[in-house]
Design a protein around this motif. Structure first.
Motif, short mmCIF file in Angstrom:
data_model
loop_
_atom_site.label_atom_id
_atom_site.label_comp_id
_atom_site.label_asym_id
_atom_site.label_seq_id
_atom_site.Cartn_x
_atom_site.Cartn_y
_atom_site.Cartn_z
N SER A 11 33.37 41.34 -11.47
CA SER A 11 33.95 42.28 -12.42
C SER A 11 33.64 41.80 -13.83
O SER A 11 33.25 40.65 -14.03
CB SER A 11 35.46 42.36 -12.22
OG SER A 11 36.04 41.18 -12.72
N GLU A 12 33.82 42.70 -14.78
CA GLU A 12 33.54 42.33 -16.16
C GLU A 12 34.46 41.19 -16.63
O GLU A 12 34.06 40.35 -17.44
CB GLU A 12 33.73 43.56 -17.05
CG GLU A 12 33.05 43.44 -18.39
CD GLU A 12 32.89 44.81 -19.03
OE1 GLU A 12 31.97 45.54 -18.64
OE2 GLU A 12 33.70 45.15 -19.91
N GLU A 13 35.67 41.15 -16.09
CA GLU A 13 36.60 40.07 -16.47
C GLU A 13 36.08 38.72 -15.99
O GLU A 13 36.46 37.68 -16.52
CB GLU A 13 38.00 40.30 -15.87
CG GLU A 13 38.77 41.44 -16.49
CD GLU A 13 38.23 42.78 -16.06
OE1 GLU A 13 37.95 42.95 -14.85
OE2 GLU A 13 38.03 43.67 -16.93
N GLN A 14 35.24 38.76 -14.95
CA GLN A 14 34.72 37.49 -14.41
C GLN A 14 33.48 37.00 -15.16
O GLN A 14 32.95 35.95 -14.83
CB GLN A 14 34.39 37.67 -12.92
CG GLN A 14 35.64 37.84 -12.06
CD GLN A 14 35.28 38.18 -10.61
OE1 GLN A 14 34.65 39.19 -10.33
NE2 GLN A 14 35.67 37.31 -9.69
N LYS A 17 33.40 32.94 -19.86
CA LYS A 17 33.82 32.87 -21.27
C LYS A 17 33.26 31.62 -21.94
O LYS A 17 33.39 31.44 -23.14
CB LYS A 17 35.34 32.90 -21.38
CG LYS A 17 35.94 34.23 -20.94
CD LYS A 17 37.43 34.29 -21.18
CE LYS A 17 37.99 35.68 -20.92
NZ LYS A 17 37.74 36.17 -19.55
N ASN B 3 39.98 49.22 -21.12
CA ASN B 3 40.28 48.90 -19.73
C ASN B 3 39.12 49.25 -18.80
O ASN B 3 39.03 48.74 -17.70
CB ASN B 3 41.54 49.64 -19.28
CG ASN B 3 42.75 49.12 -20.03
OD1 ASN B 3 42.92 47.90 -20.16
ND2 ASN B 3 43.56 50.02 -20.55
#
Lengths: 455, 455
Positions: A11-14, A17, B3
């Motif tokens: 996912s984009e959150e993954q 960073k 989101n």
């Protein structure tokens, strides 16, 4: 029933960073870079004339384990990342192997390769520092395309010196760079002193990478607010490319997999160093012990037949000298269609890891590479770049060994890019005109003779 | 905070198990195809000499709403599907529009376009029926590449007649087809009677699509176990391409979105018909009322300036005649770099829907199309095919209208493929050599004069 899908997307959150700095976990560090003027270990300040300050710091930092990826860079990464990890079910089937083959595909952007990962970072930091233009050179064209794309995004003018023979043989590569506002100049050119001099002496020359680098460097140092940038070999490039390995490892964890073997093609080492980073971390810290395999062309065998010695990273001899596996900057590789792997040296980090036994290396001949590339295209519907196909060849060979032994090993390899601009090479193979060149010991000696004398 | 991620991927389990047949929900059916020999409505048996039986049934079936996708086809689809739905955040930002722009990207396979969706189906059914070879023609090369890839997978020899001028101007397209074992023959050729005759009369000719079709048809009907196949216009092709729209709709549902406007480029209609299928279903059944917009080149304006009349689908006049918007099979489109949109007619299904007011159509000029393509490449890191860039142009225009009115409309468009083999066109634009051709009424009349007389 198969539970693992063909393609595993994070996912984009993954999206990572932070980049991971492999040096922080190396028990022994690569030997220090040397300032060629003083032959003393280079200091970070020595690099400020060559690199942006932030990149110079990244280049020299051996202790910071993770570097935050600036939000602006992550925003650009989100255009094409996270990139997919793909289970090669169709390839496994046609090989009849019990091995499980995975590949990380980096060709899903217009530059067509992993090079964009570092190009975005280098262009961003240059812009941040207030630089007003960049120069670089390109041979095969992947790095030039990636940097043009990144510079276009950040509004930074870019001049690309493209080896004249490539400029003429690959007009479509040039066209893509122009789409991204790249100012593409065939090298040698009259835009620099060094180019003019070469043109005067050799009016019919089709250029060389060394000459293109020299022109790009001259242009950079004689232009206010300009820097010359490189797409491989450097520690900072491996740092940026660690995103490939970090995403790969997370994706494999999601499906409860861990590679027994990690395979990457190796020219200057940017892809290989990035792909293996977190797996090498496991190896260095004793958490796991995967085999790590570098694949290089038999025609340019820096790891398998080179010397571990101090040499210049760039043929222009402007950057500090590094201790690495090298064929000597005077080595002239014989013709090979994988332009991105035609480099005399190897990343100092990877060289050290190889020297210390953490990594294996194999060399493969190009006809075997294209045989593998076509089998792959037919079964996985991605036309690989010749460079990437080196890794495919080695992965197939490992999978075929598993077929003999009956072992269901888990293989991960890096598919660095697509081959749409390499159709001349494919045609040469299909027409049975492609030959394999392996340098003789005498050929190699000529290159070694060019190594600088370092006490 | 946003989101919705940049890319929305369906899981492999969400890959559609059925194609959707739009005709089942149309209150009024397209007029029946006519057998050109008898001028009577064609029966399914009439088609068996042209198409495989299963495909002939799909072609004629106006009532079966869903067709199961055979497991073998789904396995091949899993090589490259589900394809991503992408939120064009970067494009929105550079346009400064309140509109939300989404695109469905079909270029993630070596054939580089959506054409593979139907090629796989057509090759599969041909193999199932025991056919031993196929022929087709290709102009721009996307269909030829897709069919070569599909035939290679199913082990079905394929002969592709490629218009000689394209064969010479696009050598790399030819090379990709050869990677997939396609037997690519420049047309006209000496391998057919019709080709030999043309070569004798016009020794210097660079060929035409009509001639290539005629050669492919002759080769098919004079070879045992061989059929000629088509990549657009036909009802069966729209059926297979419905997978584009079905995936798009599911992906939008996952993020609680529904398009206000659905935009697709339109040549023969294969992409547009597939993309809009489930949204048009909503419109036909009263569930929703999105605007549906076809985008065609101003140089080949079949919907916006053509006639709704019976005409031949193929210039070879071998398939049944269909009622459609057409410029006449004798219409000679002026030069345009979007080869895939240079077709005289339009899918009969789409023609009927347009005729009945369910769909809009706009035409755009090619310089405006390339301007949009380059803006898109710079901000979304995909180099679009010229065909696809027609939809980009229209989507940008809608987004700019939203900027004026302040409306945050949701726009969905189809990005059918990549432009790596169209760099000559891009260079022409960058060099300011590209011009726009719009046919005069006299030009159009010449095409209309070629329409068959049907009572």
């Amino acid at each position: 029933m198969k539970n693992i899908p063909h393609r595993i997307y994070l996912s984009e959150e993954q999206l990572p960073k932070q980049w991971y700095n492999l040096r922080a976990d190396m028990k022994e560090q690569p030997d220090p870079m040397l300032n060629p003027a003083t032959m003393q270990p280079a200091k970070v300040e020595d690099l400020y004339s060559v690199f942006c300050e932030e990149l110079a710091k990244q280049e020299m930092d051996t202790t910071t384990r993770y570097f935050d990826i600036p939000e602006e860079i992550r925003e650009v990464y989100k255009m094409y990342r996270p990139s997919p990890l793909i289970r090669a079910y169709h390839l496994e089937k046609v090989l009849g192997t019990p091995a499980k083959i995975y590949y990380k595909f980096e060709g899903n952007n217009t530059s067509g390769s992993h090079k964009l990962n570092s190009a975005v970072a280098q262009a961003y930091y240059a812009k941040q520092q207030g630089l007003t233009s960049l120069t670089t050179e390109t041979g095969a064209g992947q790095w030039g395309t990636a940097l043009a794309e990144a510079c276009s995004y950040f509004g930074l003018p870019l001049t690309i010196y493209m080896v004249k023979v490539s400029y003429e043989q690959k007009p479509f590569r040039k066209a893509v760079m122009r789409v991204f506002d790249g100012n593409v100049i065939p090298s040698p050119s009259n835009t620099t002193k060094v180019g003019s001099k070469i043109l005067e002496e050799f009016p019919g020359t089709t250029g060389s990478l060394g000459c293109a680098i020299s022109e790009a460097v001259e242009k950079a140092v004689t232009t206010d607010g300009c820097r010359y940038v490189l797409g491989s070999v450097l520690n900072q490039v491996l740092l940026h490319q660690s995103i490939i390995g970090l995403e790969s490892k997370t994706a494999m964890e999601m499906i409860d997999e861990y590679p027994d073997i990690v395979i990457g093609c190796a020219g200057g080492g940017s892809n290989l160093g990035g792909l293996i980073a977190p797996f090498m971390q496991d190896k260095l810290t004793g958490k796991a012990n995967p085999r790590i395999v570098a694949v290089e062309p038999a025609s340019c065998p820096s790891l398998t037949r080179g010397k571990y010695a101090y040499d210049f990273c760039d043929t222009g001899k402007i950057t500090p000298m590094a201790k690495m596996y090298t064929l000597g900057s005077g080595f002239i590789p014989s013709a090979n269609h994988a332009g991105g792997l035609r480099y005399h040296g190897m990343s100092p980090i990877l060289s050290k890891l190889y020297h210390d036994g953490y990594m294996e290396a194999v060399s493969v001949e190009q006809t075997k590479v294209f045989e593998a590339a076509i089998l792959f295209a037919k079964n996985e519907t991605i036309l690989p770049a010749p460079e990437s196909a080196h890794a495919i060849r080695a992965a197939i060979d490992e999978a075929l060994r598993c077929k003999e032994t009956g072992e269901a090993k888990t293989i991960l390899f890096g598919l660095t890019g697509t081959g749409y601009f390499d159709m001349t090479a494919y045609e040469s193979y299909l027409d049975h005109k492609m030959t394999d060149y392996i340098p003789t010991d005498e050929d190699l000696q000529k290159g070694f003779d060019s190594l600088p004398k370092v006490d």
